[in-house]
Design an enzyme around this catalytic site. Structure first.
Site, PDB file in Angstrom:
ATOM      1  N   PHE A 141      33.248  32.579  37.408  1.00 42.67           N
ATOM      2  CA  PHE A 141      33.967  33.930  37.374  1.00 42.67           C
ATOM      3  C   PHE A 141      35.257  33.796  36.488  1.00 42.67           C
ATOM      4  CE2 PHE A 141      36.431  37.621  38.200  1.00 42.67           C
ATOM      5  CZ  PHE A 141      35.504  38.562  37.793  1.00 42.67           C
ATOM      6  N   ASP A 226      40.720  26.643  34.916  1.00 43.06           N
ATOM      7  CA  ASP A 226      40.937  28.211  35.693  1.00 43.06           C
ATOM      8  C   ASP A 226      41.525  28.233  37.011  1.00 43.06           C
ATOM      9  OD1 ASP A 226      41.308  30.885  36.493  1.00 43.06           O
ATOM     10  OD2 ASP A 226      39.521  31.309  35.435  1.00 43.06           O
ATOM     11  N   LYS A 255      47.317  36.019  38.562  1.00 46.42           N
ATOM     12  CA  LYS A 255      47.240  36.568  39.804  1.00 46.42           C
ATOM     13  C   LYS A 255      48.765  36.266  40.758  1.00 46.42           C
ATOM     14  CE  LYS A 255      42.387  36.541  40.918  1.00 46.42           C
ATOM     15  NZ  LYS A 255      41.971  37.724  40.774  1.00 46.42           N
TER      16      LYS A 255
HETATM   17  C1  LIG Z   1      39.044  32.294  38.545  1.00 48.56           C
HETATM   18  C2  LIG Z   1      39.401  33.563  38.071  1.00 48.56           C
HETATM   19  N1  LIG Z   1      39.547  33.698  36.569  1.00 48.56           N
HETATM   20  C3  LIG Z   1      39.830  34.868  36.155  1.00 48.56           C
HETATM   21  C4  LIG Z   1      39.940  35.753  36.749  1.00 48.56           C
HETATM   22  C5  LIG Z   1      40.350  37.445  36.126  1.00 48.56           C
HETATM   23  O1  LIG Z   1      41.554  37.921  36.512  1.00 48.56           O
HETATM   24  P1  LIG Z   1      42.082  39.278  36.013  1.00 48.56           P
HETATM   25  O2  LIG Z   1      41.075  40.053  37.119  1.00 48.56           O
HETATM   26  O3  LIG Z   1      43.496  39.225  36.365  1.00 48.56           O
HETATM   27  O4  LIG Z   1      41.604  39.674  34.622  1.00 48.56           O
HETATM   28  C6  LIG Z   1      39.654  36.183  38.152  1.00 48.56           C
HETATM   29  C7  LIG Z   1      40.030  37.112  39.120  1.00 48.56           C
HETATM   30  O5  LIG Z   1      39.289  37.463  40.308  1.00 48.56           O
HETATM   31  C8  LIG Z   1      39.441  34.629  38.667  1.00 48.56           C
HETATM   32  O6  LIG Z   1      39.400  34.601  40.178  1.00 48.56           O
END
Ligand SMILES: Cc1ncc(COP(=O)(O)O)c(C=O)c1O
Length: 402
Positions: A141, A226, A255
């Site tokens: 994700f 990530d 976040k």
């Molecule tokens: C590992 C990871 N990458 C990217 C994202 C995407 O972030 P955003 O919701 O701020 O676009 C999330 C969101 O849950 C995430 O958990």
């Protein structure tokens, strides 16, 4: 209708149904606690999917934001502002890197990482134009943009949003052999979550992450971590990769970087890698704005003390010990995670993750389900041990009452 029901009916009538929230309407929050429109209090055991690592209304962060609100909030990147250099310098130092490219949301930072890796592939690695490939993991994700959902394996996230962006190879998460076999001379990067959050807090097998590091180094491929959800203290260290002694080529952060106050994300890497960009090739009106920098600077300062990481490690050990005890009794099938972060697989006979989350809400605890019968527990790192124990007691009550 109650105040809660009226608020929910109105929200449902006037908003797109792209979420299925628990039926609670929050009016205020402080620390690890939220209060709804009818005055009921709930222990927040989700912390905005790690966006609220430092808790609701954290004094230091709110004060930093308020002070900045009175000075200057937005310049766009057409001009420099006096918080920008300090933010980039401090965040780079926290990451042990050189260069920062600030954006706003997590998905934007992931998009930035993808663009960086492709450009690096063409300009530095010498990949033929249009041929760059990025290896990603199944059940990943990374966000919701059209390019990112193009390499999702979740039908819900992906279906009906094509045509999809090409240039991604999906390999099973945790399978180093599959990753090695998928690599070609056109592979520019591997993009993975060191712990997969959305998939259910999946920790990869021991040796996998160092293996990815070794393989990517050997093949001149960028390792993009990530750490949007796993990073910035959540797992008991600054980055989840720190547990394995692994340093990637690029961190993707979001976040908690915004302290739960403003959206702040960033790609942090070496000057060589981020040096591929020239003016006009990438950007964002709000990326690196003064308010974002002021709050994120405070976040970085708080993390540099190591206090929050230590807290997450200590309380996390306690959380996992207590959850581990539940696995013996049949109500819980498995517990995964690190630090103050756990994916708990509830025995399906006891209900879906959603049903368990609703029951917990009735008991005054807010968590969120993911896939099937899994719930995610990720309280703010500032939660007290007493409150954590209280939340765990509520979980025991819900599991034994069903
Ligand atoms: C590992 C990871 N990458 C990217 C994202 C995407 O972030 P955003 O919701 O701020 O676009 C999330 C969101 O849950 C995430 O958990």
């Amino acid at each position: 209708m109650s105040t809660t029901e009226t608020a929910i009916a109105s929200a449902e009538a006037h908003s797109a149904h792209n979420y299925h929230p628990l039926p609670v309407v929050v009016a205020s929050a402080e620390g690890a606690w939220m209060t709804d429109v009818e005055g009921r209090r709930y222990l927040d055991m989700l912390a905005g999917y790690s966006a609220l690592n430092f808790g609701h209304g954290n004094r230091r962060l709110i004060d930093a934001a308020k002070a900045q609100l009175d000075r200057v909030t937005l310049t766009s990147r057409a001009f420099y502002h006096d918080r920008f250099a300090e933010f980039c310098t401090e965040l780079a130092a926290l990451c042990g890197m050189e260069t920062v490219l600030p954006m706003n949301t997590g998905a934007e930072a992931v998009e930035t990482a993808v663009k960086t890796a492709r450009k690096w592939g063409y300009r530095v690695k010498g990949v033929p134009d249009g041929m760059a490939k990025i290896i990603v993991a199944s059940d990943n994700f990374h966000g919701r943009t059209t390019t990112i959902v193009s390499f999702s394996t979740d039908p819900e996230a992906r279906a009906d949003f094509g045509p999809y962006t090409p240039g991604f190879e999906i390999v099973p998460y945790g399978d180093l052999t599959a990753m090695r076999e998928a690599m070609t001379e056109n592979t520019v990067a591997v993009l993975i979550e060191p712990i997969q959050g959305e998939a259910g807090v999946l920790v990869p097998p021991a040796g996998y992450l160092p293996g990815v590091r070794e393989l990517t180094r050997e093949r001149n491929v960028l390792f993009i971590a990530d750490e949007i959800q796993s990073g910035l203290g959540r797992t008991g260290k600054t980055f989840a990769l720190d547990h394995e002694g692994v340093v990637p080529d690029m961190y993707v952060l979001g976040k908690a970087l915004g302290g739960g106050v403003v959206p702040v994300s960033a790609v942090v890497s070496s000057a060589d890698v981020l040096g591929v960009f020239r003016p006009g090739e990438h950007g964002s009106t709000f990326g690196g704005n003064p308010l974002a920098c002021a709050v994120a600077l405070e976040v970085v300062a708080m993390l540099r003390t190591g206090e929050y990481q230590q807290r997450a490690a200590e309380l996390g050990d306690h959380l996992h010990r207590e959850l581990g005890l539940l696995t013996g009794g049949g109500a819980v099938e498995a517990v995964r995670g690190r630090g103050l972060w756990a994916g708990v697989d509830i025995a399906p006979a006891l209900g879906t993750g959603r049903e368990i989350s609703e029951k917990l809400m009735e008991e005054g605890v807010l968590v969120k389900d993911t896939h099937g019968s899994t719930i995610r527990i990720a309280p703010p790192l500032v939660i007290s041990k007493e409150d954590l124990d209280w939340g765990l007691d509520r979980l025991r009550t819900v599991l034994s009452a069903r």
